[in-house]
Scaffold this motif. Structure first.
Motif, PDB file in Angstrom:
ATOM      1  N   LEU A 258       0.677  -1.434  -0.044  1.00 23.15           N
ATOM      2  CA  LEU A 258       0.122   0.142   0.030  1.00 23.15           C
ATOM      3  C   LEU A 258       0.848   1.142   0.094  1.00 23.15           C
ATOM      4  O   LEU A 258       0.533   2.352  -0.671  1.00 23.15           O
ATOM      5  CB  LEU A 258      -0.884  -0.201   1.241  1.00 23.15           C
ATOM      6  N   ILE A 259       1.958   1.222   0.658  1.00 20.89           N
ATOM      7  CA  ILE A 259       2.861   2.390   0.724  1.00 20.89           C
ATOM      8  C   ILE A 259       3.591   2.409  -0.501  1.00 20.89           C
ATOM      9  O   ILE A 259       3.665   3.658  -0.858  1.00 20.89           O
ATOM     10  CB  ILE A 259       3.877   2.091   1.935  1.00 20.89           C
ATOM     11  N   PHE A 260       3.742   1.542  -1.079  1.00 23.46           N
ATOM     12  CA  PHE A 260       4.541   1.371  -2.209  1.00 23.46           C
ATOM     13  C   PHE A 260       3.698   2.216  -3.419  1.00 23.46           C
ATOM     14  O   PHE A 260       4.132   2.944  -4.478  1.00 23.46           O
ATOM     15  CB  PHE A 260       5.034  -0.180  -2.679  1.00 23.46           C
ATOM     16  N   TRP A 261       2.501   1.557  -3.496  1.00 22.79           N
ATOM     17  CA  TRP A 261       1.608   1.860  -4.466  1.00 22.79           C
ATOM     18  C   TRP A 261       1.155   3.390  -4.360  1.00 22.79           C
ATOM     19  O   TRP A 261       0.701   4.315  -5.148  1.00 22.79           O
ATOM     20  CB  TRP A 261       0.452   1.020  -4.732  1.00 22.79           C
ATOM     21  N   THR A 262       0.835   3.622  -3.099  1.00 23.13           N
ATOM     22  CA  THR A 262       0.576   5.258  -2.808  1.00 23.13           C
ATOM     23  C   THR A 262       1.776   6.098  -3.290  1.00 23.13           C
ATOM     24  O   THR A 262       1.608   7.065  -3.574  1.00 23.13           O
ATOM     25  CB  THR A 262       0.269   5.274  -1.081  1.00 23.13           C
ATOM     26  N   LEU A 263       2.934   5.620  -2.950  1.00 27.47           N
ATOM     27  CA  LEU A 263       4.228   6.521  -3.134  1.00 27.47           C
ATOM     28  C   LEU A 263       4.169   6.511  -4.671  1.00 27.47           C
ATOM     29  O   LEU A 263       4.247   7.540  -5.449  1.00 27.47           O
ATOM     30  CB  LEU A 263       5.417   5.760  -2.543  1.00 27.47           C
ATOM     31  N   ILE A 264       3.804   5.455  -5.499  1.00 24.11           N
ATOM     32  CA  ILE A 264       3.990   5.625  -7.082  1.00 24.11           C
ATOM     33  C   ILE A 264       3.154   6.370  -7.454  1.00 24.11           C
ATOM     34  O   ILE A 264       3.245   7.168  -8.499  1.00 24.11           O
ATOM     35  CB  ILE A 264       3.859   4.065  -7.628  1.00 24.11           C
ATOM     36  N   SER A 265       1.684   6.426  -7.069  1.00 26.39           N
ATOM     37  CA  SER A 265       0.828   7.041  -7.496  1.00 26.39           C
ATOM     38  C   SER A 265       1.043   8.579  -6.959  1.00 26.39           C
ATOM     39  O   SER A 265       0.704   9.551  -7.792  1.00 26.39           O
ATOM     40  CB  SER A 265      -0.757   6.847  -6.982  1.00 26.39           C
ATOM     41  N   PHE A 266       1.442   8.884  -6.018  1.00 22.33           N
ATOM     42  CA  PHE A 266       1.721  10.054  -5.567  1.00 22.33           C
ATOM     43  C   PHE A 266       3.084  10.884  -6.512  1.00 22.33           C
ATOM     44  O   PHE A 266       2.693  12.111  -7.144  1.00 22.33           O
ATOM     45  CB  PHE A 266       2.240  10.293  -4.000  1.00 22.33           C
TER      46      PHE A 266
ATOM     47  N   LEU B 165       0.996  16.637 -12.610  1.00 25.13           N
ATOM     48  CA  LEU B 165       0.912  17.989 -12.110  1.00 25.13           C
ATOM     49  C   LEU B 165       2.113  19.019 -12.408  1.00 25.13           C
ATOM     50  O   LEU B 165       1.637  20.233 -12.933  1.00 25.13           O
ATOM     51  CB  LEU B 165       0.536  18.008 -10.521  1.00 25.13           C
ATOM     52  N   GLY B 166       3.156  18.599 -12.237  1.00 26.15           N
ATOM     53  CA  GLY B 166       4.256  19.330 -12.750  1.00 26.15           C
ATOM     54  C   GLY B 166       4.524  19.769 -14.148  1.00 26.15           C
ATOM     55  O   GLY B 166       4.800  20.696 -14.558  1.00 26.15           O
ATOM     56  N   LYS B 167       3.912  18.492 -15.124  1.00 24.04           N
ATOM     57  CA  LYS B 167       3.928  18.991 -16.295  1.00 24.04           C
ATOM     58  C   LYS B 167       2.775  19.697 -16.834  1.00 24.04           C
ATOM     59  O   LYS B 167       2.930  20.519 -17.576  1.00 24.04           O
ATOM     60  CB  LYS B 167       3.810  17.393 -17.023  1.00 24.04           C
ATOM     61  N   PHE B 168       1.592  19.167 -16.336  1.00 21.88           N
ATOM     62  CA  PHE B 168       0.470  19.849 -16.823  1.00 21.88           C
ATOM     63  C   PHE B 168      -0.150  21.031 -15.870  1.00 21.88           C
ATOM     64  O   PHE B 168      -0.773  22.062 -16.555  1.00 21.88           O
ATOM     65  CB  PHE B 168      -0.814  18.906 -16.944  1.00 21.88           C
ATOM     66  N   ALA B 169      -0.012  21.250 -14.655  1.00 24.90           N
ATOM     67  CA  ALA B 169      -0.579  22.083 -13.983  1.00 24.90           C
ATOM     68  C   ALA B 169       0.352  23.097 -13.402  1.00 24.90           C
ATOM     69  O   ALA B 169      -0.123  24.250 -13.318  1.00 24.90           O
ATOM     70  CB  ALA B 169      -1.435  21.270 -12.731  1.00 24.90           C
TER      71      ALA B 169
ATOM     72  N   LEU C 244       2.402  28.381 -12.421  1.00 22.46           N
ATOM     73  CA  LEU C 244       3.558  28.978 -12.208  1.00 22.46           C
ATOM     74  C   LEU C 244       3.534  30.189 -13.442  1.00 22.46           C
ATOM     75  O   LEU C 244       4.014  31.415 -13.313  1.00 22.46           O
ATOM     76  CB  LEU C 244       4.929  28.381 -12.432  1.00 22.46           C
ATOM     77  N   GLY C 245       3.132  29.811 -14.583  1.00 20.77           N
ATOM     78  CA  GLY C 245       3.244  30.821 -15.750  1.00 20.77           C
ATOM     79  C   GLY C 245       2.190  31.866 -15.390  1.00 20.77           C
ATOM     80  O   GLY C 245       2.268  33.141 -15.627  1.00 20.77           O
ATOM     81  N   ALA C 246       0.914  31.464 -15.059  1.00 20.20           N
ATOM     82  CA  ALA C 246      -0.098  32.253 -14.541  1.00 20.20           C
ATOM     83  C   ALA C 246       0.430  33.372 -13.456  1.00 20.20           C
ATOM     84  O   ALA C 246       0.355  34.552 -13.427  1.00 20.20           O
ATOM     85  CB  ALA C 246      -1.374  31.776 -14.264  1.00 20.20           C
ATOM     86  N   VAL C 247       1.041  32.751 -12.557  1.00 18.26           N
ATOM     87  CA  VAL C 247       1.559  33.522 -11.086  1.00 18.26           C
ATOM     88  C   VAL C 247       2.677  34.393 -11.625  1.00 18.26           C
ATOM     89  O   VAL C 247       2.733  35.541 -11.265  1.00 18.26           O
ATOM     90  CB  VAL C 247       2.030  32.535  -9.992  1.00 18.26           C
TER      91      VAL C 247
END
Length: 164
Positions: free
Chosen positions: A10-18, A25-29, A34-37
């Motif tokens: 569970l920790i592994f899969w949670t870590l992977i999904s995070f 999020l880094g790529k798309f959000a 940051l551009g908007a800010v």
């Protein structure tokens, strides 16, 4: 107590999904956020610089307005001084003209009075002469009514003529 301690999977899969969520999020959000800010920060800085420029422009315009106001006041004072000078000059000219006209009218009245006085004096002299002649005539008529008085007067006049 299994519920309290998660399993390693569970920790592994949670870590992977995070991590996947962070990458997505880094790529798309985050880039757009940051551009908007960054864009918002730039627009705020631009608005601040425009506000500063407007403040400087207002200060400059205020200075110009004060200078124009000083010039307008100076021009107003000059115009008022000139108007006062012209008013004083017109009043002086009017006084001079009135004095000259008054003096002319007084002189004309004096001449008219002199003329009327001369006419009146001539009339009085004429009346006095006329009255004197009338009185003399009446006196002489009264004296010459008597024949003896006439002869005495003639003799008396003849004596005086011979003596002179």
């Amino acid at each position: 107590m299994d519920i309290v301690q998660p399993a390693i999977g569970l920790i592994f899969w949670t870590l992977i999904s995070f991590i996947i969520l962070l990458v997505i999020l880094g790529k798309f959000a985050w880039k757009p956020i940051l551009g908007a800010v960054t864009e918002r920060e730039r627009s705020i800085e631009e608005a601040l610089s425009k506000a500063e420029a407007a403040k400087d422009e207002m200060a400059r315009l205020t200075g110009e307005n004060e200078e124009l106001l000083k010039q307008a006041r100076a021009e107003r004072d000059l115009i008022l001084r000139e108007a006062k000078h012209v008013k004083d000059q017109i009043i002086g000219e009017a006084k001079d003209a009135a004095q000259k006209e008054g003096a002319r009218m007084i002189e004309k009245a004096r001449i008219e009075i002199d003329n009327q006085t001369a006419i009146a004096m001539a009339g009085v002299k004429e009346q006095v002469a006329s009255l004197s002649i009338e009185i003399a005539e009446k006196i002489l008529r009264k004296q010459f009514e008597d024949k003896q008085k006439q002869e005495d007067l003639v003799e008396d006049l003849l004596k005086k003529v011979k003596l002179n």
